[in-house]
Design a protein around this motif. Structure first.
Motif, short mmCIF file in Angstrom:
data_model
loop_
_atom_site.label_atom_id
_atom_site.label_comp_id
_atom_site.label_asym_id
_atom_site.label_seq_id
_atom_site.Cartn_x
_atom_site.Cartn_y
_atom_site.Cartn_z
N ASP A 1 -17.82 1.25 11.37
CA ASP A 1 -17.34 2.42 12.09
C ASP A 1 -16.41 3.22 11.17
O ASP A 1 -15.34 2.75 10.77
CB ASP A 1 -16.60 1.98 13.36
CG ASP A 1 -16.13 3.15 14.20
OD1 ASP A 1 -16.54 4.30 13.91
OD2 ASP A 1 -15.36 2.91 15.15
N LYS A 2 -16.78 4.42 10.83
CA LYS A 2 -16.00 5.25 9.90
C LYS A 2 -14.62 5.62 10.45
O LYS A 2 -13.65 5.67 9.70
CB LYS A 2 -16.77 6.54 9.54
CG LYS A 2 -18.06 6.29 8.80
CD LYS A 2 -17.79 5.66 7.45
CE LYS A 2 -19.08 5.36 6.72
NZ LYS A 2 -18.93 4.47 5.63
N ARG A 3 -14.53 5.85 11.73
CA ARG A 3 -13.23 6.18 12.31
C ARG A 3 -12.26 5.03 12.17
O ARG A 3 -11.08 5.22 11.88
CB ARG A 3 -13.36 6.58 13.77
CG ARG A 3 -14.02 7.94 13.96
CD ARG A 3 -14.03 8.33 15.39
NE ARG A 3 -14.63 7.22 16.16
CZ ARG A 3 -15.03 7.30 17.39
NH1 ARG A 3 -14.90 8.43 18.04
NH2 ARG A 3 -15.58 6.29 18.02
N LEU B 1 -12.36 2.71 9.85
CA LEU B 1 -12.01 2.59 8.43
C LEU B 1 -10.99 3.65 8.01
O LEU B 1 -10.10 3.38 7.22
CB LEU B 1 -13.27 2.69 7.56
CG LEU B 1 -14.26 1.54 7.68
CD1 LEU B 1 -15.52 1.86 6.89
CD2 LEU B 1 -13.66 0.24 7.22
N GLU B 2 -11.15 4.86 8.54
CA GLU B 2 -10.23 5.95 8.20
C GLU B 2 -8.83 5.70 8.79
O GLU B 2 -7.82 6.04 8.17
CB GLU B 2 -10.77 7.28 8.72
CG GLU B 2 -12.04 7.74 8.04
CD GLU B 2 -11.87 8.09 6.58
OE1 GLU B 2 -10.81 8.62 6.22
OE2 GLU B 2 -12.80 7.83 5.81
N ALA B 3 -8.78 5.11 9.97
CA ALA B 3 -7.51 4.92 10.66
C ALA B 3 -6.67 3.79 10.06
O ALA B 3 -5.45 3.85 10.05
CB ALA B 3 -7.75 4.64 12.14
N ASP B 4 -7.31 2.77 9.54
CA ASP B 4 -6.60 1.59 9.05
C ASP B 4 -6.69 1.53 7.52
O ASP B 4 -7.76 1.31 6.97
CB ASP B 4 -7.20 0.33 9.68
CG ASP B 4 -6.41 -0.92 9.37
OD1 ASP B 4 -5.41 -0.84 8.63
OD2 ASP B 4 -6.80 -1.99 9.88
N MET B 5 -5.56 1.71 6.86
CA MET B 5 -5.53 1.73 5.39
C MET B 5 -5.99 0.39 4.80
O MET B 5 -6.68 0.36 3.80
CB MET B 5 -4.12 2.08 4.91
CG MET B 5 -4.05 2.40 3.46
SD MET B 5 -5.11 3.84 3.17
CE MET B 5 -4.73 4.16 1.49
N LYS C 1 -9.67 0.29 4.87
CA LYS C 1 -10.22 1.20 3.86
C LYS C 1 -10.19 0.55 2.48
O LYS C 1 -11.16 0.63 1.72
CB LYS C 1 -9.43 2.51 3.85
CG LYS C 1 -10.08 3.61 3.06
CD LYS C 1 -9.35 4.91 3.29
CE LYS C 1 -9.99 6.00 2.50
NZ LYS C 1 -10.84 6.85 3.31
N GLU C 2 -9.10 -0.15 2.17
CA GLU C 2 -9.01 -0.87 0.90
C GLU C 2 -10.00 -2.02 0.85
O GLU C 2 -10.62 -2.27 -0.19
CB GLU C 2 -7.58 -1.38 0.69
CG GLU C 2 -6.58 -0.29 0.42
CD GLU C 2 -5.14 -0.79 0.42
OE1 GLU C 2 -4.90 -2.01 0.50
OE2 GLU C 2 -4.23 0.07 0.34
N GLU D 1 -12.83 -2.10 2.41
CA GLU D 1 -14.15 -1.49 2.23
C GLU D 1 -14.39 -1.19 0.75
O GLU D 1 -15.44 -1.51 0.20
CB GLU D 1 -14.28 -0.21 3.04
CG GLU D 1 -15.61 0.49 2.81
CD GLU D 1 -15.63 1.93 3.28
OE1 GLU D 1 -16.73 2.41 3.60
OE2 GLU D 1 -14.56 2.58 3.30
N ARG E 1 -15.58 4.06 -7.93
CA ARG E 1 -14.73 3.68 -6.80
C ARG E 1 -13.31 3.31 -7.22
O ARG E 1 -12.52 2.85 -6.42
CB ARG E 1 -15.36 2.51 -6.04
CG ARG E 1 -16.68 2.88 -5.43
CD ARG E 1 -17.22 1.78 -4.55
NE ARG E 1 -18.58 2.08 -4.14
CZ ARG E 1 -18.91 2.94 -3.19
NH1 ARG E 1 -17.97 3.58 -2.55
NH2 ARG E 1 -20.17 3.16 -2.88
#
Length: 106
Positions: A9-11, A13-17, A20-21, A23, A57
């Motif tokens: 879920d992209k949202r 991943l974007e919300a939780d730093m 995101k790391e 990922e 990346r």
């Protein structure tokens, strides 16, 4: 592993730093491992693409070192492929021309 991260879920991943790391780490690690596997299978061109994608990346220094070593291995494999297949391709082209009755090439 690459498909799993792409399906995340992209949202979220974007919300939780931290996610995101995770990922980013998961993706560059998976690309490194896939590149290593592809090189072992003789798929140097695809391995080269995996190395480029992983380096894009911005991985940490230790991973960059591993990726650069893999990149050198890939380049060596590509050069060996050119040395072996270049003359072979030339001879096959000459044979194909000769079979079609074309001009003699020496």
């Amino acid at each position: 592993a690459l498909g799993l991260w792409k399906a995340a879920d992209k949202r979220m991943l974007e919300a939780d730093m931290e996610m995101k790391e995770a990922e980013a780490k998961g993706l560059y690690t998976a690309e490194y491992l896939r590149g290593r596997s592809r090189l072992a299978l003789g798929l140097a061109k695809l391995a080269s693409q995996d190395v480029r994608d992983a380096l894009a990346r911005s991985p940490p220094a230790a991973t960059v070192k591993q990726l650069r070593e893999l990149k050198a291995d890939v380049q060596a494999a590509q050069e060996k492929h050119r040395q072996v297949n270049g003359p072979l391709s030339k001879e096959l082209a000459k044979l194909a021309i000769a079979l079609r009755g074309g001009p003699k090439i020496s």
